[in-house]
Design a protein around this motif. Structure first.
Motif, PDB file in Angstrom:
ATOM      1  N   ALA A   1     -31.645  20.319  19.226  1.00  0.00           N
ATOM      2  CA  ALA A   1     -30.343  20.849  19.642  1.00  0.00           C
ATOM      3  C   ALA A   1     -30.221  22.354  19.421  1.00  0.00           C
ATOM      4  CB  ALA A   1     -29.226  20.119  18.899  1.00  0.00           C
TER       5      ALA A   1
ATOM      6  N   VAL B   1     -32.059  24.282  21.938  1.00  0.00           N
ATOM      7  CA  VAL B   1     -31.529  24.041  23.278  1.00  0.00           C
ATOM      8  C   VAL B   1     -30.185  24.738  23.499  1.00  0.00           C
ATOM      9  CG1 VAL B   1     -30.621  22.244  24.820  1.00  0.00           C
ATOM     10  CG2 VAL B   1     -32.802  21.903  23.665  1.00  0.00           C
TER      11      VAL B   1
ATOM     12  N   GLY C   1     -26.949  24.938  18.624  1.00  0.00           N
ATOM     13  CA  GLY C   1     -26.703  23.883  17.644  1.00  0.00           C
ATOM     14  C   GLY C   1     -25.772  24.275  16.518  1.00  0.00           C
TER      15      GLY C   1
ATOM     16  N   PRO D   1     -33.928  17.801  23.912  1.00  0.00           N
ATOM     17  CA  PRO D   1     -32.707  17.855  23.107  1.00  0.00           C
ATOM     18  C   PRO D   1     -32.736  16.809  22.001  1.00  0.00           C
ATOM     19  CG  PRO D   1     -32.239  17.422  25.447  1.00  0.00           C
ATOM     20  CD  PRO D   1     -33.699  17.214  25.240  1.00  0.00           C
TER      21      PRO D   1
ATOM     22  N   PHE E   1     -21.326  21.050  20.862  1.00  0.00           N
ATOM     23  CA  PHE E   1     -22.316  20.816  19.810  1.00  0.00           C
ATOM     24  C   PHE E   1     -22.237  19.357  19.393  1.00  0.00           C
ATOM     25  CE2 PHE E   1     -21.052  25.355  19.222  1.00  0.00           C
ATOM     26  CZ  PHE E   1     -22.232  25.911  19.686  1.00  0.00           C
TER      27      PHE E   1
ATOM     28  N   PRO F   1     -24.056  17.128  17.758  1.00  0.00           N
ATOM     29  CA  PRO F   1     -24.329  16.558  16.436  1.00  0.00           C
ATOM     30  C   PRO F   1     -23.116  16.596  15.512  1.00  0.00           C
ATOM     31  CG  PRO F   1     -26.130  17.981  17.099  1.00  0.00           C
ATOM     32  CD  PRO F   1     -25.039  18.162  18.119  1.00  0.00           C
TER      33      PRO F   1
ATOM     34  N   LEU G   1     -31.554  18.246  30.466  1.00  0.00           N
ATOM     35  CA  LEU G   1     -32.296  18.549  29.250  1.00  0.00           C
ATOM     36  C   LEU G   1     -31.923  19.908  28.686  1.00  0.00           C
ATOM     37  CD1 LEU G   1     -35.844  17.270  30.297  1.00  0.00           C
ATOM     38  CD2 LEU G   1     -34.079  16.074  29.020  1.00  0.00           C
TER      39      LEU G   1
ATOM     40  N   PRO H   1     -28.925  23.343  29.061  1.00  0.00           N
ATOM     41  CA  PRO H   1     -27.724  23.890  29.707  1.00  0.00           C
ATOM     42  C   PRO H   1     -28.062  24.999  30.699  1.00  0.00           C
ATOM     43  CG  PRO H   1     -27.620  24.090  27.307  1.00  0.00           C
ATOM     44  CD  PRO H   1     -29.005  23.682  27.636  1.00  0.00           C
TER      45      PRO H   1
END
Lengths: 183, 604, 235
Positions: free
Chosen positions: A89, A92, A95, A151, C96, C98, C118, C120
């Motif tokens: 993340a 990508v 994060g 990701p 975000f 997570p 996969l 942005p």
């Protein structure tokens, strides 16, 4: 693996503004590691402790770009790796570290180095040895050209394994059937 | 709820009363309310919501939509520099800087004493006499350093606008070539009498025979529109004159409203007669607010003469009147369904179609929305008949077209040509030389290179709402396209994903190229965004927004390529600038405190 | 005889007044959407339901089906454009996953999986819209808003409260609440409102219930968004 490459593929990895969780997840491919070392060898990586990246087939980057050193490492990888992969993340989309982006940098640094309870006469470090932080944490595709993205926080071992085996076998990698997730 | 000063409170009550506490008047109420303090403080919005018995959030939603409504303090003198490409070519940026320096202020920020704020706005429709500005809604053209000095001085002295030199506010018509319409001398009511004599059906048949098509750009047959509204179910029908002339480079409607207002209003009455409408609106763009008093005066004369009101020209049951509705700085309201939303006092978001406005428009009523020029031209049809009208122009494009010429030529202004006029002939007439390209139809129109100048103005060849901007050999077509993309990003209503995000992304890429950070990869991304905008946008604004880039990338590609610093990839942002804040915080300026933006420079 | 159109070559029956999207889903063909909701009239802002009908791009949610039409939806071209639109939404807001309580139940995320997004791709906007935690039961994180206006419509048309509205324009458009203070606590919003339970992404979050469902058991852990949508459509 049906067709082994003629020579071992050279792979480098690095963690920028990340938590090494993606590297840990990489290790989660468990017994596949044995298969993997038959077909690849590691260049610069936290797994090898080689400090300088040399010419590689594949580079894998964990983490986003938060400071000037991250930029240098990322560029070095780009120069040396035929294929560069964003892993996880943070690489990508920035994060977790990028969640500082709505806080002005001055506020961030002062909070940590000057106003934190227990800090007295604190100063924002200005040693030229230290890399300077960027005003915002950025995903790596905003700094260099990235070929592939995996990701996940972190991407699962099976996702990493699927991706790498696709790539090594010459198939355009795809993450489907639950292997693709952003969290 | 915070309290309002009692005098402001009383003024607000007066405004609400004047608008009959009618929520469909919300935009008009906000415009009037802003005149009290120059902006719209939060308690004012609360009070308006209470006075109209509508949710406050809706009022805030509308107030935040229009560029000329301010929910934060602005200067008592609000200076807005017109920022069309033609203004830029005439040096508006330098003049803006000069004014800001003289007034000790930053562009876009109000002076600390609240006296003045200076910023830019989209094209104000004075391209024939730019660079131009609006000061508290009053237009000033032909800006130069001398004028800027005087303006700065008068603002410093806090001289009321009424005491500024009258010649500052003089707006010239610059009519250069007259045809059937601009040459028409008609006593008010004459066309209407002719149409009434034919009866509504006979009049509509005449319109059908004329082949008159909409002059706003889309070219829909006017008679078909009228007939649809006439046949649509519903007793109350509405005629709207679209005077939201926002397309950059267009100013013909300004001239028609300034000098030919009777023809325009007469056209609205002609439409009402054909459709059976009782209610008429002129949607006047906020930039033309200075025309309102004289337009109201013309309307008053027409009422006096029995050309508006009840039993018009003695015709029992022919009741029709016109009111002027002000816009407030939103290009998208030129799109007819967005215009209708705005008329209803809402945010100017284009509606889903169908239903089309001719079936369900203003307050669900069958509504005809016609361009200013279209309406004026119906007078010609009424006076001389449809066949006569159709005799000019081409088979598919009947009549004449008003062209607003600006940019690199000796005689900018209004030209009336029969449809079919060749571009090269027009360029010759207006005294253009060494022409590299022209932008026809405004930002959303088409960019023509010199090898296309044999083409003709016509719906079937080069269609246009009237803008005709000329760029000579000294101009950079990349900068032209960039200016238009800035315009679209500013004017996107933000309703749909592709236009809201895509125009901003596109602006980012154009600026990246302009700043010397462009790479070949960016051209691929630009192509991709162009395609998403074209294919997936909700309305014509969105789907037309990439046109300037698509055209110039095709016809002036080297203007992009010579800006590229890499044939591969360049970072999406300025790396070294991203370290500036940290440098400042650490007082460092050693080589390690910098990043080269181009990687090659780093490899020693 | 019932009317029908062809969707990617498959016949789809429809009744007069039905949109392309409704008819397609009723016949078991998935067309994606974020702003469309069965309880509301079509909105047409997200544009994910874009299809090519008789050669023209249209929004399937807002376009009445027409006899004999040939409609393209599940094609590399159209799915590629949908991916592009999802990428635009992903860079426009702060997504975000997570650290988002909505992760696993978020329709934007689920569509990202459906269309294999996969990356942005574009430059991130990283908006800075202050979070509103004033309400005792509900938190608003405006940085995740995709402007579907479902909360606006639900609060206005079902709850009769008009707690939400959009203000600003273009890329500066943003959600506001119905209070001069700008705070949700100063509105009559309640966690039982329909508007409190309709956000397809992570803007409107109920307090004290975050991360209650373990990973593996959340909405889109159990089914893809196309599977879920079609299942609900047929039940």
């Amino acid at each position: 693996m049906s067709t082994l490459p003629a020579r071992k593929l050279r792979v480098a990895t690095a963690s920028l503004a990340g938590c090494f969780g993606c590297h840990m997840s990489f290790l989660d491919i468990d017994e596949h590691l044995f298969e993997l070392v038959d077909i690849i060898e590691f260049d610069r990586s936290p797994l090898t402790d080689i400090k300088e990246v040399g010419p590689c087939d594949i580079g894998i980057i964990e983490g986003g770009v938060c400071n000037s050193e991250n930029v240098h490492v990322l560029r070095e990888f780009r120069r040396n790796c035929k294929t560069l992969i964003a892993l996880g993340a943070c690489a990508v989309n920035g994060g977790l570290p990028a969640q500082r982006n709505h806080i002005p940098l001055a506020e961030c640094l002062r909070e940590v180095y000057q106003f934190r309870p227990g800090v007295e006469n604190g100063q924002i470090p200005n040693d030229p040895e230290l890399p300077l932080p960027l005003d915002k944490v950025r995903p790596i595709h905003e700094v260099v050209r990235i070929d592939y993205f995996i990701p996940g926080c972190p991407p699962s071992g099976p996702a990493i394994w699927k991706f790498l085996t696709d790539l090594i076998a010459g198939r355009t990698p795809r993450l489907t059937g639950g292997l693709l997730h952003y969290d | 709820m915070s309290a309002l000063p009692s005098d402001e409170s009383a003024a607000l009550d007066g405004i609400l009363q004047r608008h009959r506490h009618d929520p469909t008047r919300l935009l008009q109420i906000l415009i009037d309310a802003q005149d009290i303090a120059g902006w719209l403080p939060a308690p004012v919005l609360t009070r308006i919501a209470a006075g109209l018995d509508i949710p406050r959030a809706r009022v805030e939603g509308v107030a935040g939509f229009y560029s000329f409504l301010y929910t934060r303090p602005v200067g008592r003198y609000r200076v807005l520099f017109s920022d069309n490409i033609t203004d830029r070519m005439l040096g508006n940026a330098e003049l803006l800087d000069a004014l800001c320096r003289k007034l000790w202020i930053e562009p876009g920020k109000m002076s600390e004493d609240g006296l003045v704020s200076v910023t830019t706005t989209s094209c104000t429709g004075l391209c024939d006499q730019g660079p131009a500005m609006l000061v508290n809604g009053q237009a000033i053209g032909q800006l130069n350093h001398r004028r800027i000095n005087e303006i700065a001085e008068m603002i410093r002295q806090q001289r009321p606008l009424e005491l500024w030199p009258a010649e500052f506010f003089q707006v010239d018509d610059n009519i250069r070539l007259k045809g059937a319409l601009l040459g028409l001398e008609m006593a008010p009511g004459e066309a209407l009498k002719a149409a009434i004599a034919r009866g509504p059906e006979g009049w509509l048949a005449e319109m059908q025979a004329s082949n008159l098509r909409g002059r706003g750009g889309a070219g829909f047959a006017t008679a078909v529109k009228w007939a649809s509204a006439r046949n649509a179910p519903g007793e109350l029908k509405v005629i709207v004159c679209n005077a939201d002339e926002g397309e950059p480079g267009t100013f013909k409607d300004r001239v028609l409203l300034n000098r030919y207002a009777d023809l325009v209003f007469e056209g609205m009455s002609l439409a009402a007669w054909a459709v059976g409408a009782g209610e008429g609106f002129v949607y006047l763009r906020g930039e033309y607010r200075y025309l309102r008093p004289q337009l109201e005066a013309v309307l008053a004369c027409r009422r006096e003469a029995g050309l508006l009101g009840k039993n018009i020209l003695g015709q029992p049951g022919f009741d029709f009147d016109i009111q002027i509705h002000l816009g407030a700085g939103a290009y998208v309201c030129g799109e007819e369904s967005a215009l209708i939303e705005s008329l209803e006092g809402k945010r100017g978001t284009p509606r889903i179609r169908p239903p089309f406005p001719v079936i369900k428009g203003y307050l669900g009523r069958p509504t005809v929305v016609n361009n200013v020029e279209t309406l004026a031209k119906t007078c010609l049809v009424a006076l001389h008949g449809g066949a006569d009208f159709a005799a000019t122009g081409t088979a598919q494009s009947a009549g004449t077209k008003l062209i607003s010429i600006s940019g690199d030529c000796a005689m900018p202004g209004i030209y009336e040509y029969p449809f079919g006029a060749q571009i090269s002939r027009i360029l010759e007439d207006c005294g253009a030389s060494d022409t590299q390209a022209i932008q026809v139809g405004g930002a959303s129109g088409i960019c023509l290179a010199s090898y296309e100048f044999q083409r003709r103005i016509a719906y079937e060849d080069v269609p246009t709402a009237g803008a005709f901007m000329i760029f000579d050999g000294t101009r950079d077509l990349f900068e032209v396209a960039r200016a238009f993309i800035h315009f679209f990003a500013h004017e996107s209503c933000g309703f749909c994903t592709p236009c809201r995000v895509g125009t901003s992304l596109l602006k980012g890429f154009m600026d990246k190229l302009a700043d010397g950070h462009g790479a070949k990869a960016d051209l691929n991304d630009i192509d991709w965004i162009d395609r998403l905008l074209k294919n997936a946008s909700h309305c014509g604004l969105g789907s037309a927004s990439p046109n300037p880039v698509i055209d110039t990338l095709q016809k002036f590609r080297p203007a992009y390529e010579r800006r590229l610093v890499s044939l591969d990839f360049e970072p999406a942002f300025d790396l070294d600038a991203a370290l500036a804040e940290a440098r400042q915080l650490t007082a460092r300026n050693d080589p390690g405190a910098h990043l080269k933006t181009h990687e090659e420079e780093e490899e020693k | 005889m019932t009317k029908q159109f062809l969707l990617d070559g498959q016949p789809v029956p429809f009744e007069d007044g039905q949109t392309v999207l409704e008819a397609a889903r009723a016949a078991g063909h998935y067309i994606p959407s974020l702003c469309w909701h069965k309880d509301f009239p079509p909105h047409g802002s997200c544009k994910l339901c874009v299809v090519k009908a008789a050669g023209r791009h249209v929004s399937a949610c807002a376009t009445p089906a027409k006899e004999g039409w040939e409609v393209e939806s599940n094609t590399p071209e159209i799915n590629g454009e949908r991916r592009g639109l999802l990428q635009m939404l992903l860079v426009e807001g702060n997504h975000f996953c997570p650290s988002c309580e909505k992760s696993g139940d978020c329709e934007l995320q689920a569509l990202g999986y459906e269309y294999e997004v996969l990356t942005p791709r574009f430059r991130h906007f990283f908006p800075d819209r202050p979070v509103d935690a004033s309400h005792p039961d509900v938190l608003l994180d405006f940085n995740r808003c995709i402007f579907c206006e479902l909360c606006v419509r639900a609060s206005r048309d079902i709850d009769g409260k008009s707690v939400f509205a959009l203000t600003g324009r273009g890329i500066d458009k943003h959600l506001v609440v119905n209070a001069e203070s700008g705070r949700l606590a100063d509105t009559d919003f309640a966690k039982t409102d329909r508007a409190a339970n309709i956000c397809p992404v992570g803007v409107i979050l109920h307090k004290r219930v975050g991360f209650a469902v373990p990973i593996g058991e959340r909405t889109f852990d159990l089914a893809t968004i196309s599977e879920k949508t079609l299942k609900e459509g047929s039940s």
